[in-house]
Design a protein around this motif. Sequence first.
Motif, PDB file in Angstrom:
ATOM      1  N   LYS A   1       0.487   4.217  -2.687  1.00  0.00           N
ATOM      2  CA  LYS A   1       0.365   5.620  -2.265  1.00  0.00           C
ATOM      3  C   LYS A   1       1.411   6.471  -2.965  1.00  0.00           C
ATOM      4  CE  LYS A   1       2.239   7.990   1.313  1.00  0.00           C
ATOM      5  NZ  LYS A   1       2.706   8.210   2.697  1.00  0.00           N
TER       6      LYS A   1
ATOM      7  N   CYS B   1      -8.113   7.714  -5.147  1.00  0.00           N
ATOM      8  CA  CYS B   1      -6.803   7.066  -5.102  1.00  0.00           C
ATOM      9  C   CYS B   1      -5.782   7.931  -4.369  1.00  0.00           C
ATOM     10  CB  CYS B   1      -6.338   6.768  -6.528  1.00  0.00           C
ATOM     11  SG  CYS B   1      -4.731   5.972  -6.625  1.00  0.00           S
ATOM     12  N   ARG B   2      -5.743   9.204  -4.697  1.00  0.00           N
ATOM     13  CA  ARG B   2      -4.741  10.103  -4.099  1.00  0.00           C
ATOM     14  C   ARG B   2      -4.908  10.176  -2.585  1.00  0.00           C
ATOM     15  NH1 ARG B   2      -6.441  14.522  -6.275  1.00  0.00           N
ATOM     16  NH2 ARG B   2      -7.578  15.241  -4.442  1.00  0.00           N
TER      17      ARG B   2
ATOM     18  N   THR C   1       0.832  -1.209   0.000  1.00  0.00           N
ATOM     19  CA  THR C   1       0.000   0.000   0.000  1.00  0.00           C
ATOM     20  C   THR C   1       0.862   1.253   0.000  1.00  0.00           C
ATOM     21  OG1 THR C   1      -1.661  -1.244   1.261  1.00  0.00           O
ATOM     22  CG2 THR C   1      -1.973   1.129   1.095  1.00  0.00           C
ATOM     23  N   GLU C   2       2.003   1.202   0.683  1.00  0.00           N
ATOM     24  CA  GLU C   2       2.940   2.340   0.626  1.00  0.00           C
ATOM     25  C   GLU C   2       3.398   2.578  -0.811  1.00  0.00           C
ATOM     26  OE1 GLU C   2       5.105   2.178   5.024  1.00  0.00           O
ATOM     27  OE2 GLU C   2       5.806   0.858   3.428  1.00  0.00           O
TER      28      GLU C   2
ATOM     29  N   THR D   1      -5.388   6.095  -0.709  1.00  0.00           N
ATOM     30  CA  THR D   1      -4.192   5.298  -0.419  1.00  0.00           C
ATOM     31  C   THR D   1      -3.417   5.887   0.757  1.00  0.00           C
ATOM     32  OG1 THR D   1      -3.030   6.521  -2.180  1.00  0.00           O
ATOM     33  CG2 THR D   1      -3.917   4.361  -2.751  1.00  0.00           C
ATOM     34  N   TRP D   2      -3.450   7.205   0.894  1.00  0.00           N
ATOM     35  CA  TRP D   2      -2.781   7.854   2.035  1.00  0.00           C
ATOM     36  C   TRP D   2      -3.428   7.406   3.350  1.00  0.00           C
ATOM     37  CZ3 TRP D   2      -3.672  11.066   6.172  1.00  0.00           C
ATOM     38  CH2 TRP D   2      -2.543  11.705   6.722  1.00  0.00           C
TER      39      TRP D   2
ATOM     40  N   SER E   1       0.660   6.788  -6.845  1.00  0.00           N
ATOM     41  CA  SER E   1      -0.584   7.404  -7.314  1.00  0.00           C
ATOM     42  C   SER E   1      -0.260   8.677  -8.089  1.00  0.00           C
ATOM     43  CB  SER E   1      -1.491   7.744  -6.125  1.00  0.00           C
ATOM     44  OG  SER E   1      -2.624   8.474  -6.580  1.00  0.00           O
TER      45      SER E   1
END
Length: 438
Positions: A342, A352-353, A338-339, A356-357, A345
């Motif tokens: 992020k 998404c932006r 996931t990092e 993911t954060w 993106s």
Amino acid sequence: MSVAPLTPVLTQGWDHERSWTLDAYGEYAALRSALGQAPDDVIATVKDSGLRGRGGAGFPTGMKWGFIPQDPSQPGGDKPHYLVVNADESEPGTCKDIPLMMASPHVLIEGVAITCHAIRAKKAFIYVRGEVLHVIRRLQAAVEEAYAAGFLGADVFGSGIDVDVVVHAGAGAYICGEETALLDSLEGRRGQPRLRPPFPAVAGLYAAPTVINNVESIASVPCIVENGAEWFASMGTEKSKGMTIYSLSGHVKRPGQYEAPLGITLRELLDLSGGMREGSELKFWTPGGSSTPILTAEHLDVPLDYEGVSGAGSMLGTKALQLFDQTTSVVRCVLRWTEFYKHESCGKCTPCREGTWWLVQTLERLEAGKGTEGDIELLLDQCDNILGRAFCALGDGATSPITSAIEHFRDEFEAGMHTPAWDLFPYEASTAWKGATA
């Protein structure tokens, strides 16, 4: 259907001396054969073979070629046609295209030339991720060899057909693996996905009709032309035909590339690769890279074809089989993925932006054993707000490993409310490679 465990076709010459040279590869016999056929006949052969895109989506390759408008009265029919090869291999765990281009670049270049003839294109671009400079140099050298031999350029084989190939170095962004973002990058703009329609088949590169295919898809074309559609369709399963390259990595004794018919199982591939490392038991694995829902040891006998993996609740994707044993924390693993999402993106869309954060923030708490009541539901809610709402598939892909991990290993996420992942699964246990071989 009874088939041999391995079917080396694309990988057959990888161990030959200087396999990347034209002398080792041969005289482009498939291209010579294709140029003696009408373009529509070449498209029909690829359609009949059942070849499906090897980049992840599995869309029928011949059908995609057939979407290119040929009638000048059709939208885009009066414009030049282009072929773009997506060699921006950036999905975590995916590692089949780069070794193919290193070991046998001419099979890709011959496939490019045949495809250009089929879709009536005179110009092709091979878009390679910029970090792999050694691959770019090897491809460029192979293209120069092909030009010098008369296999590319003007009037190939005296057929009156021109084919020009450009090797283009990307700027190192995962989002450029998305085909329309790749086109924007190729045109010199920031790599961000385009709104569709119009689709690339009508308005792609330079707003002209464009076919975009993965490296392995195009590299599979010469053997189909040379051996016939029936030969190719004799391998694989009813709906997923042919051979393909499976990439095994992780806690296995012999990681690497295994070319086999579609429909082989992970159990069979593990037997071929020597099995899990000493003392390891399979805990979870990805069938097609980090953006596909994870599977467990219960799925060892799932046929690794498009339908079989889909039926198990995941996607075949790029066939990047990452195998993890009992020493691996699922929470830590999905956090690392996931990092990556992020960071990669493009920022064009909010789900998404921002999503993911927030996923990273929640997963970091759980990895550190500082999770709070409701964090698991919060993760699922965050994924739900991204899935189907992002501008492209990157957002959806970021949610897949998380939701599937919670489905199969919810207890590890619950443990994140009180115990750090590094206490439950020490780093040194997961990285000790006892019994591993090169």
